[in-house]
Design a protein around this motif. Structure first.
Motif, PDB file in Angstrom:
ATOM      1  N   UNK A 184       0.827  -1.209   0.000  1.00 50.02           N
ATOM      2  CA  UNK A 184       0.000   0.000   0.000  1.00 50.02           C
ATOM      3  C   UNK A 184       0.859   1.256   0.000  1.00 50.02           C
ATOM      4  N   UNK A 185       2.018   1.210   0.692  1.00 48.84           N
ATOM      5  CA  UNK A 185       2.906   2.367   0.721  1.00 48.84           C
ATOM      6  C   UNK A 185       3.443   2.701  -0.656  1.00 48.84           C
ATOM      7  N   UNK A 186       3.857   1.685  -1.409  1.00 50.65           N
ATOM      8  CA  UNK A 186       4.339   1.906  -2.775  1.00 50.65           C
ATOM      9  C   UNK A 186       3.218   2.445  -3.648  1.00 50.65           C
ATOM     10  N   UNK A 187       2.025   1.888  -3.498  1.00 50.32           N
ATOM     11  CA  UNK A 187       0.871   2.348  -4.266  1.00 50.32           C
ATOM     12  C   UNK A 187       0.573   3.809  -3.969  1.00 50.32           C
ATOM     13  N   UNK A 188       0.701   4.201  -2.702  1.00 51.45           N
ATOM     14  CA  UNK A 188       0.396   5.579  -2.318  1.00 51.45           C
ATOM     15  C   UNK A 188       1.358   6.594  -2.934  1.00 51.45           C
ATOM     16  N   UNK A 189       2.575   6.153  -3.261  1.00 49.40           N
ATOM     17  CA  UNK A 189       3.534   7.058  -3.896  1.00 49.40           C
ATOM     18  C   UNK A 189       3.016   7.579  -5.229  1.00 49.40           C
ATOM     19  N   UNK A 190       2.116   6.827  -5.852  1.00 49.03           N
ATOM     20  CA  UNK A 190       1.576   7.209  -7.164  1.00 49.03           C
ATOM     21  C   UNK A 190       0.097   7.564  -7.077  1.00 49.03           C
ATOM     22  N   UNK A 191      -0.386   7.784  -5.863  1.00 46.63           N
ATOM     23  CA  UNK A 191      -1.801   8.105  -5.667  1.00 46.63           C
ATOM     24  C   UNK A 191      -1.943   9.361  -4.828  1.00 46.63           C
ATOM     25  N   UNK A 192      -3.143   9.923  -4.840  1.00 45.77           N
ATOM     26  CA  UNK A 192      -3.439  11.101  -4.028  1.00 45.77           C
ATOM     27  C   UNK A 192      -3.688  10.681  -2.588  1.00 45.77           C
ATOM     28  N   UNK A 193      -3.090  11.432  -1.654  1.00 39.50           N
ATOM     29  CA  UNK A 193      -3.308  11.156  -0.228  1.00 39.50           C
ATOM     30  C   UNK A 193      -4.071  12.313   0.399  1.00 39.50           C
ATOM     31  N   UNK A 194      -4.768  12.016   1.487  1.00 43.69           N
ATOM     32  CA  UNK A 194      -5.601  13.009   2.155  1.00 43.69           C
ATOM     33  C   UNK A 194      -5.158  13.169   3.603  1.00 43.69           C
ATOM     34  N   UNK A 195      -5.292  14.382   4.148  1.00 45.64           N
ATOM     35  CA  UNK A 195      -4.867  14.605   5.543  1.00 45.64           C
ATOM     36  C   UNK A 195      -5.753  13.835   6.520  1.00 45.64           C
ATOM     37  N   UNK A 196      -5.160  13.462   7.639  1.00 41.46           N
ATOM     38  CA  UNK A 196      -5.876  12.723   8.676  1.00 41.46           C
ATOM     39  C   UNK A 196      -6.257  13.684   9.793  1.00 41.46           C
ATOM     40  N   UNK A 197      -7.556  13.788  10.088  1.00 45.01           N
ATOM     41  CA  UNK A 197      -8.003  14.627  11.192  1.00 45.01           C
ATOM     42  C   UNK A 197      -8.384  13.733  12.372  1.00 45.01           C
ATOM     43  N   UNK A 198      -8.951  14.328  13.409  1.00 44.95           N
ATOM     44  CA  UNK A 198      -9.268  13.579  14.623  1.00 44.95           C
ATOM     45  C   UNK A 198     -10.284  12.476  14.337  1.00 44.95           C
ATOM     46  N   UNK A 199     -11.330  12.807  13.562  1.00 49.19           N
ATOM     47  CA  UNK A 199     -12.370  11.816  13.284  1.00 49.19           C
ATOM     48  C   UNK A 199     -11.833  10.670  12.439  1.00 49.19           C
ATOM     49  N   UNK A 200     -11.195  11.002  11.328  1.00 49.23           N
ATOM     50  CA  UNK A 200     -10.692   9.951  10.447  1.00 49.23           C
ATOM     51  C   UNK A 200      -9.587   9.149  11.117  1.00 49.23           C
ATOM     52  N   UNK A 201      -8.787   9.828  11.954  1.00 44.41           N
ATOM     53  CA  UNK A 201      -7.735   9.111  12.669  1.00 44.41           C
ATOM     54  C   UNK A 201      -8.305   8.073  13.617  1.00 44.41           C
ATOM     55  N   UNK A 202      -9.383   8.439  14.325  1.00 42.95           N
ATOM     56  CA  UNK A 202     -10.019   7.488  15.240  1.00 42.95           C
ATOM     57  C   UNK A 202     -10.619   6.312  14.472  1.00 42.95           C
ATOM     58  N   UNK A 203     -11.226   6.604  13.316  1.00 41.62           N
ATOM     59  CA  UNK A 203     -11.800   5.528  12.506  1.00 41.62           C
ATOM     60  C   UNK A 203     -10.725   4.620  11.934  1.00 41.62           C
TER      61      UNK A 203
END
Length: 291
Positions: A184-203
């Motif tokens: 997944x880490x290699x895949x993410x290098x070529x994909x868009x990533x999104x910031x993690x906030x409190x809600x998404x981090x807990x999920x």
């Protein structure tokens, strides 16, 4: 105890599915798999240290097989969850019991006429589930859900082989998490990533915690001799997911959905009752047995 471990794993996987569906509003399937895998590694490492299990494995080929197929299955499954009602995605994923019976047959397990009929019943249920209950824009999710079942069955076969060799479940879960993190880490290098906030981090933490606990329980169940029995009991996830879907998202299912789901579940249960999986060989005997 095998039955209890599998039912517990099924409930935890349903809880994981709830977290995945909620966090999918802000993160892609690849991101969810990455955080799920990375966050699970410290938990598994702590358990490994507590139990005094060594990380070195003599069965790295089967560990790689389990990790690679498992990673691909999780990617497909999480993608299906984002595109389909939770219970539908779970049902398609748990066609893994049908695929597992087919793989075991290819590996030398003799299937009776009743078992073949049960598998045909399950395939009919899949066709029924895909046709009347999916809209045109949900076909991709349906195919991804079915693919996740086929890939998961390959991973479960590898788990059985690792269990036959005496591989501790904590080590198997660790390598699965490690390979998934790398993939997944290699895949993410070529994909868009999104910031993690409190809600998404807990999920995301919930996804990792539920998945880790479920993996440990599932690995222990599949490492026992009655592989198909564990696969059939995994269908209880469909029940848990249906309850969560109705309670949290007001999901409704028509008569076609219930009929299709009933056929798939009945197929898995019948295949389990009619098929006799040979006991897992002790370490060193099953070494060269291939699917």
């Amino acid at each position: 105890m095998q039955a209890l471990w599998m039912v517990l794993a099924s409930f935890l996987f349903a809880c994981m599915g709830v977290c995945v569906k909620l966090v999918a509003a802000s993160h892609s399937a690849v991101e969810i798999v990455f955080y799920r895998s990375v966050l699970s590694l410290p938990l598994v490492l702590a358990l490994i240290r507590l139990r005094g299990v060594a990380l070195r494995t003599p069965h790295w080929r089967w560990q790689f097989s389990r990790g690679a197929f498992g990673f691909a299955a999780v990617i497909s499954y999480f993608s299906a969850i984002t595109l389909l009602p939770l219970a539908t995605a779970v049902t398609l994923n748990y066609t893994s019991a049908i695929f597992l019976a087919l793989y075991l047959a290819l590996g030398g397990l003799r299937l009776s006429a009743g078992t073949v009929g049960a598998l045909a019943l399950g395939l009919g249920g899949v066709a029924l589930l895909l046709r009347p209950t999916l809209h045109a824009d949900q076909w991709m999710g349906g195919l991804l859900g079915l693919l996740s079942g086929a890939l998961a069955a390959l991973a479960y076969f590898s788990i059985r082989e690792l269990g036959a060799r005496g591989e501790p479940e904590t080590r198997t879960v660790f390598y699965f998490g490690l390979l998934s993190s790398i993939g997944a880490g290699v895949w993410l290098l070529f994909s868009e990533s999104h910031p993690v906030d409190l809600r998404s981090g807990a999920l995301l933490l919930g996804v990792a915690a539920f998945a880790t606990a479920a993996q440990l329980a599932m690995t222990r169940a599949y490492a026992r001799s009655r592989t198909l029995a564990a696969a059939a009991l995994a269908y209880s996830t469909v029940v848990f997911a249906s309850v969560f879907g109705i309670a949290l998202w007001d999901e409704t299912h028509d008569g076609w959905w219930w009929l299709a789901t009933g056929l798939i579940v009945a197929s898995g249960l019948a295949a389990t009752g009619l098929s006799r999986t040979p006991p897992a060989d002790p370490p060193g005997i099953a070494g060269d047995r291939q699917r």
